[in-house]
Design a protein around this motif. Structure first.
Motif, mmCIF file in Angstrom:
data_model
loop_
_atom_site.group_PDB
_atom_site.id
_atom_site.type_symbol
_atom_site.label_atom_id
_atom_site.label_comp_id
_atom_site.label_asym_id
_atom_site.label_seq_id
_atom_site.Cartn_x
_atom_site.Cartn_y
_atom_site.Cartn_z
ATOM 1 N N VAL A 30 0.858 -1.182 0.000
ATOM 2 C CA VAL A 30 0.000 0.000 0.000
ATOM 3 C C VAL A 30 0.893 1.230 0.000
ATOM 4 N N ASN A 31 0.618 2.138 -0.939
ATOM 5 C CA ASN A 31 1.442 3.346 -1.056
ATOM 6 C C ASN A 31 0.564 4.481 -1.561
ATOM 7 N N LYS A 32 0.240 5.435 -0.680
ATOM 8 C CA LYS A 32 -0.564 6.612 -1.049
ATOM 9 C C LYS A 32 -1.835 6.206 -1.799
ATOM 10 N N ASN A 33 -2.560 5.290 -1.199
ATOM 11 C CA ASN A 33 -3.841 4.806 -1.746
ATOM 12 C C ASN A 33 -3.698 3.924 -2.984
ATOM 13 N N ASP A 34 -2.483 3.666 -3.422
ATOM 14 C CA ASP A 34 -2.267 2.682 -4.490
ATOM 15 C C ASP A 34 -2.001 1.331 -3.843
ATOM 16 N N VAL A 35 -2.622 0.308 -4.369
ATOM 17 C CA VAL A 35 -2.555 -1.009 -3.737
ATOM 18 C C VAL A 35 -2.083 -2.062 -4.728
ATOM 19 N N ARG A 36 -1.191 -2.938 -4.274
ATOM 20 C CA ARG A 36 -0.843 -4.161 -4.995
ATOM 21 C C ARG A 36 -1.132 -5.327 -4.063
ATOM 22 N N LEU A 37 -1.692 -6.389 -4.634
ATOM 23 C CA LEU A 37 -2.013 -7.582 -3.866
ATOM 24 C C LEU A 37 -1.701 -8.772 -4.751
ATOM 25 N N TYR A 38 -0.766 -9.624 -4.340
ATOM 26 C CA TYR A 38 -0.309 -10.674 -5.243
ATOM 27 C C TYR A 38 0.153 -11.910 -4.480
ATOM 28 N N SER A 39 0.222 -13.020 -5.219
ATOM 29 C CA SER A 39 0.576 -14.317 -4.649
ATOM 30 C C SER A 39 2.089 -14.495 -4.611
ATOM 31 N N ARG A 40 2.499 -15.634 -4.088
ATOM 32 C CA ARG A 40 3.933 -15.968 -4.026
ATOM 33 C C ARG A 40 4.568 -15.975 -5.402
ATOM 34 N N ASN A 41 3.824 -16.389 -6.415
ATOM 35 C CA ASN A 41 4.392 -16.455 -7.776
ATOM 36 C C ASN A 41 4.051 -15.226 -8.607
ATOM 37 N N GLY A 42 3.614 -14.137 -7.933
ATOM 38 C CA GLY A 42 3.426 -12.866 -8.629
ATOM 39 C C GLY A 42 2.070 -12.683 -9.281
ATOM 40 N N LEU A 43 1.137 -13.614 -9.086
ATOM 41 C CA LEU A 43 -0.205 -13.494 -9.666
ATOM 42 C C LEU A 43 -0.972 -12.399 -8.936
ATOM 43 N N SER A 44 -1.507 -11.445 -9.681
ATOM 44 C CA SER A 44 -2.251 -10.346 -9.065
ATOM 45 C C SER A 44 -3.598 -10.852 -8.544
ATOM 46 N N PHE A 45 -3.929 -10.463 -7.306
ATOM 47 C CA PHE A 45 -5.214 -10.791 -6.695
ATOM 48 C C PHE A 45 -6.150 -9.582 -6.667
ATOM 49 N N LEU A 46 -5.753 -8.475 -7.283
ATOM 50 C CA LEU A 46 -6.537 -7.239 -7.181
ATOM 51 C C LEU A 46 -7.961 -7.416 -7.687
ATOM 52 N N ASP A 47 -8.117 -8.049 -8.833
ATOM 53 C CA ASP A 47 -9.452 -8.250 -9.387
ATOM 54 C C ASP A 47 -10.144 -9.469 -8.791
ATOM 55 N N LEU A 48 -9.369 -10.507 -8.549
ATOM 56 C CA LEU A 48 -9.941 -11.760 -8.060
ATOM 57 C C LEU A 48 -10.556 -11.584 -6.677
ATOM 58 N N TYR A 49 -9.872 -10.835 -5.808
ATOM 59 C CA TYR A 49 -10.358 -10.598 -4.448
ATOM 60 C C TYR A 49 -10.429 -9.094 -4.192
ATOM 61 N N ALA A 50 -11.267 -8.448 -5.007
ATOM 62 C CA ALA A 50 -11.385 -6.987 -4.983
ATOM 63 C C ALA A 50 -11.773 -6.425 -3.608
ATOM 64 N N PRO A 51 -12.643 -7.085 -2.817
ATOM 65 C CA PRO A 51 -12.982 -6.523 -1.503
ATOM 66 C C PRO A 51 -11.764 -6.334 -0.598
ATOM 67 N N VAL A 52 -10.801 -7.232 -0.694
ATOM 68 C CA VAL A 52 -9.576 -7.080 0.098
ATOM 69 C C VAL A 52 -8.796 -5.852 -0.365
ATOM 70 N N ALA A 53 -8.677 -5.705 -1.691
ATOM 71 C CA ALA A 53 -7.959 -4.551 -2.243
ATOM 72 C C ALA A 53 -8.623 -3.240 -1.822
ATOM 73 N N GLN A 54 -9.944 -3.202 -1.866
ATOM 74 C CA GLN A 54 -10.662 -1.990 -1.466
ATOM 75 C C GLN A 54 -10.426 -1.669 0.001
ATOM 76 N N GLU A 55 -10.432 -2.690 0.835
ATOM 77 C CA GLU A 55 -10.239 -2.478 2.271
ATOM 78 C C GLU A 55 -8.817 -2.019 2.582
ATOM 79 N N LEU A 56 -7.855 -2.503 1.805
ATOM 80 C CA LEU A 56 -6.461 -2.104 2.022
ATOM 81 C C LEU A 56 -6.261 -0.605 1.798
ATOM 82 N N LYS A 57 -7.118 -0.005 0.973
ATOM 83 C CA LYS A 57 -6.993 1.428 0.700
ATOM 84 C C LYS A 57 -7.231 2.285 1.939
ATOM 85 N N LYS A 58 -7.828 1.685 2.978
ATOM 86 C CA LYS A 58 -8.058 2.421 4.227
ATOM 87 C C LYS A 58 -6.759 2.647 5.000
ATOM 88 N N ILE A 59 -5.727 1.888 4.630
ATOM 89 C CA ILE A 59 -4.426 2.072 5.286
ATOM 90 C C ILE A 59 -3.737 3.266 4.633
#
Length: 640
Positions: A30-59
Motif C-alpha cells: 500500500v502506497n498513497k492509496n495505491d494497492v498491490r495484492l499478489y501471490s507468491r508467484n506474482g499473480l495479481s489478486f486485485l481483481d480476483l479478491y477486490a474486496p480485500v484490495a478496497q479495504e487495504l486502501k483504508k491504510i
C-alpha cells in the motif's frame, strides 16, 4: 519467507504460535492509496479478491504486509474449496489474515525481530471484518495445537520470536505443524473416466525430487461435475505424447499425459515408505504456486504403519508412449493431436501448433500454449497496431531463460496465406522478406514460431517513410526506481502539454515506459525524430539529475535514457498489448495519465490480468491511430 515441516507441537518460551490458515498466501503493498495484492508467484489478486484490495486502501501509511486470503464456511472455518470458487461464494466472508509487516512508513522491517514486527502490524491495521490481524499465543504450543485440532483447522505455524524475515527461503525459524495431512501436487496426467463419470477418472500426481518428477499417487475423489469439466478444459492444451515421469507409473486405466505445470492441493491419510500418498482427495487448484516449487512432501517422515506394496496402487504399467486422446474443438477452430502437433483451423486456414505444453516461464509454469491462448483472446485489441506493418520477429522458442534471436527474413518460409513484403535493408545490405501480421491466423503462426513479443514498424506499407506516430522510450538503468521512470514520463507530458500535443503512455512491459504522439503519416521519420529530440531535451532539462540523452551505457552514469532515436525507418518497439519475455510475464499495457503516478509498476499488467482489465478499460491507445498532431504548430508554441 517459507516454513519447514515440524514433527509435533512443543512448548518453548522463545516461540509464538499462529493458526495455519487454509488459503492463498498473499503479499499486499500500500502506497498513497495505491494497492498491490499478489501471490507468491506474482499473480495479481486485485481483481480476483477486490474486496480485500478496497479495504487495504483504508491504510494511509506506506506498508508491505504478508498474510493469507481465506473464505470462511458456515462454521467460520477456512474453506479452500470455497476460496477456489469465490465467484460462486461471494456471500461468504472473505478475510485477509495478516501475520507480518515487512515495510512501514517506507522503512524496511525485515531485519527486526518478529515480535517487534507484529507489534507494529497490530497497531497499523484498520478495524475491519475483511483485513484481520492474525493473532498468536506465546510459549504454550502444545495446548494451542490441541485447540486448533479440536476446531478442525489445518494446523499451526510455530515462529521463533526473535527471527528476522528471510525472503524466499524455507527457514527453521518457522515450522508448520499439521493437524490434517495436506500436500501440494503437480498434475502430470489423467485417466479415462469409468461408468457414469465424465471428463476423466483420476488425476496422476507428482512432485520434484532432486530435479526429477516423482510419482506420488493419483486422486479420483473430491470432484464435482463442474470441477471435472473445469480441470479437463484446463489440461486439454497441455496434452503431450509421452509420460513426464522417468519411472513407470502404476495406473489401472489408459492415461492422457500432460505437461507437469499445473498444481493442485490434496488431503490424504498417510504416506507409504515408497513416498506414495494414501487416499488422496482433491481439494482444489493452487493458482498461487509454480510446479517447480513442489519439491517436498509436507510430512516429516514416512508413517511406520504405511501399507505394503500389495495394497498400494499397482495395476498395469502404462507405456511412456501412450497415445493421447483427441482434443475437443474450440469455438472457431478444430483441433486434434497428431505426432507433429495440434491442427487448428483459424480464419479458414489450417495452422499446425507444436509443443503447446513447452514451459516458457519455468518459475511460473506458463507454457507456449498459454502464450497462444493469450494472443487469441486479445487479438481484437492488438491487431490494429500490427496490420500492414512489417514485423521484425523476436523469437524465444526455448522460453524466457534463453536470449532468443531476431528473425527478419521470414516471409518465404511462411505458409502461403501469410502476407509478406520484400524490402531493402540498409543494415543487412540486401532485400529482406518481412511478414505482415494482418489476421489472427498469422498472429498465432508467429506465436507458434516462439514470438512471445510482437515488434511492428512504426509505419505501414502504404507510407513506409511516414510513421503513424513518434515514440519516446523512457529506458532506466538498473539503479533507477520505477517511480523515477514515472517522474521522467510526467516531465515529457508537461512538455507535450505546452506544445499542444497529445501523448499516449504505455508500459514497455519490461522496466520502462513508452510515450506515443499520433502523426497520422503526415511527416517523414526525420521530422518525427527531430521533434522527439526537442521534447526529450526539454524534458531532460527539468530532470538533469536522473535523465540523460546519452546513448552510451558507460556514459549514462545510472541515469534514465530518454531515447528519441527509435523514430527511424525499420526501428521497432514491442506493440501495445504485446507480451514480453521477462520474469513476470508482463504485457506492454496502455495507461491513462491518471494511472501514471508513484506506486504504478509494470508487474500489475501480466498475461493473467490483462484480458480482464481490457473488459473494463477498452482500448486506451485507440487515439494513437486516429488523431493528427500539427508539429509546426507545436514548435511555435514551444518557441513562444
Amino acid at each position: 519467507m517459507l516454513a519447514q515441516i515440524g514433527d509435533k507441537p512443543f512448548d518453548d518460551n522463545g516461540w509464538l504460535f499462529e493458526v495455519k490458515w487454509d488459503g492463498y498466501r498473499a503479499v499486499a503493498e500500500v502506497n498513497k492509496n495505491d494497492v498491490r495484492l499478489y501471490s507468491r508467484n506474482g499473480l495479481s489478486f486485485l481483481d480476483l479478491y477486490a474486496p480485500v484490495a478496497q479495504e487495504l486502501k483504508k491504510i494511509k501509511d506506506d506498508v508491505m504486509l504478508d498474510g493469507e486470503i481465506v473464505v470462511l464456511d458456515d462454521h467460520s472455518k477456512p474453506s479452500f474449496q470455497k476460496l477456489q470458487h469465490y465467484d460462486e461464494n461471494r456471500n461468504r466472508p472473505l478475510v485477509y489474515y495478516v501475520f507480518d509487516c515487512l515495510r512501514y512508513k517506507n522503512k524496511d522491517l525485515t531485519h527486526l525481530p518478529l515480535e517487534e514486527r507484529k507489534k507494529i502490524l497490530e497497531k497499523l491495521l484498520p478495524k475491519s471484518n475483511i483485513i484481520r490481524y492474525s493473532d498468536h499465543v506465546e510459549n504454550e504450543g502444545t495446548a494451542f495445537f490441541h485447540k486448533v485440532s479440536e476446531m478442525g483447522l489445518e494446523g499451526m505455524i510455530a515462529k521463533r520470536k526473535n527471527s528476522t524475515y528471510t525472503e524466499g527461503k524455507r527457514s527453521n525459524d518457522w515450522l508448520k505443524i499439521k493437524n490434517q495431512n495436506t500436500q501440494e501436487a503437480i498434475i502430470a496426467g489423467f485417466t479415462e473416466p469409468r461408468n457414469s463419470r465424465s471428463y476423466f477418472g483420476a488425476l496422476i500426481l507428482g512432485m520434484y525430487e532432486k530435479g526429477q518428477l516423482k510419482y506420488i499417487g493419483h486422486t479420483g475423489t473430491g470432484f464435482t461435475e463442474k470441477v471435472l469439466k473445469e480441470i479437463h478444459n484446463l489440461l486439454k492444451p497441455l496434452v503431450r505424447e509421452t509420460s513426464p515421469f522417468e519411472e513407470h507409473v502404476p495406473v489401472n486405466s489408459p492415461v492422457t499425459w500432460v505437461e507437469p505445470v499445473k498444481v493442485c492441493q490434496v488431503k490424504f491419510t498417510e504416506i507409504t515408505d515408497d513416498g506414495i500418498l494414501r487416499h488422496p482427495v482433491f481439494m482444489g487448484l493452487r493458482i498461487d504456486k509454480a510446479a517447480r516449487d513442489v519439491d517436498h512432501v509436507d510430512v516429516k517422515k514416512p508413517n511406520p504403519k504405511a501399507v505394503d506394496k500389495k495394497t498400494s496402487p499397482s495395476q498395469k504399467n502404462v507405456s511412456r508412449k501412450s497415445t493421447p486422446k483427441k482434443l475437443p474443438s474450440g469455438k472457431d477452430a478444430t483441433a486434434e493431436e497428431p505426432k507433429d502437433g495440434v491442427i487448428k483451423r483459424v480464419d479458414g486456414h489450417e495452422l499446425r501448433l507444436t509443443h503447446q505444453g513447452k514451459v516458457y516461464w519455468p518459475k511460473r509454469g506458463i507454457t507456449k500454449g498459454d502464450v497462444i491462448a493469450y494472443y487469441e483472446t486479445i487479438y481484437p485489441y492488438i491487431i490494429p497496431y500490427l496490420k500492414d506493418r512489417p514485423e521484425s520477429l523476436k523469437r524465444n522458442p526455448n522460453g524466457i531463460e534463453n536470449k532468443g534471436f531476431f528473425h527478419k527474413d521470414a516471409g518465404q518460409a511462411a505458409p502461403s496465406w501469410v502476407k509478406h513484403i520484400p524490402l531493402y535493408s540498409e543494415s543487412s545490405k540486401k532485400e529482406v522478406d518481412y511478414i505482415l501480421c494482418n489476421d489472427k491466423a498469422t498472429l498465432l503462426y508467429l506465436n507458434n514460431l516462439g514470438c512471445i513479443e510482437i515488434n511492428p514498424w512504426n509505419s505501414r506499407v502504404k507510407n513506409l517513410d511516414k510513421p503513424d506516430y513518434l515514440v519516446l522510450d523512457i529506458d532506466p538503468s538498473e539503479k533507477n526506481t520505477f517511480d523515477e521512470v514515472i517522474e521522467a514520463a510526467l516531465a515529457i507530458k508537461e512538455v507535450l502539454d505546452k506544445a499542444g500535443a497529445n501523448g499516449y503512455c504505455k508500459t514497455s512491459g519490461a522496466s520502462g515506459l513508452h510515450i506515443y504522439v499520433p502523426l497520422h503519416a503526415q511527416y517523414d521519420y526525420d521530422h518525427a525524430r527531430d521533434f522527439a529530440e526537442i521534447v526529450a531535451r526539454l524534458a531532460g532539462e527539468k530532470l538533469p539529475r536522473i535523465t540523460t540523452l546519452e546513448r552510451s551505457l558507460s556514459k549514462r552514469k545510472n541515469r534514465i535514457y530518454l531515447d528519441y532515436l527509435q523514430n527511424s525507418k525499420g526501428q521497432t518497439l514491442a506493440s501495445a498489448y504485446s507480451l514480453r519475455p521477462v520474469e513476470d510475464a508482463t504485457v506492454s499495457t496502455p495507461l491513462t495519465w491518471k494511472e501514471v503516478k508513484p506506486g504504478l509498476h509494470p508487474s500489475q499488467f501480466t498475461i493473467t490480468t490483462l484480458a480482464k482489465r481490457l473488459t473494463k478499460t477498452g482500448d486506451l491507445f485507440a487515439g494513437v491511430l486516429k488523431e493528427k498532431t500539427n508539429l509546426n504548430a507545436c514548435l511555435k508554441k514551444l518557441g513562444a
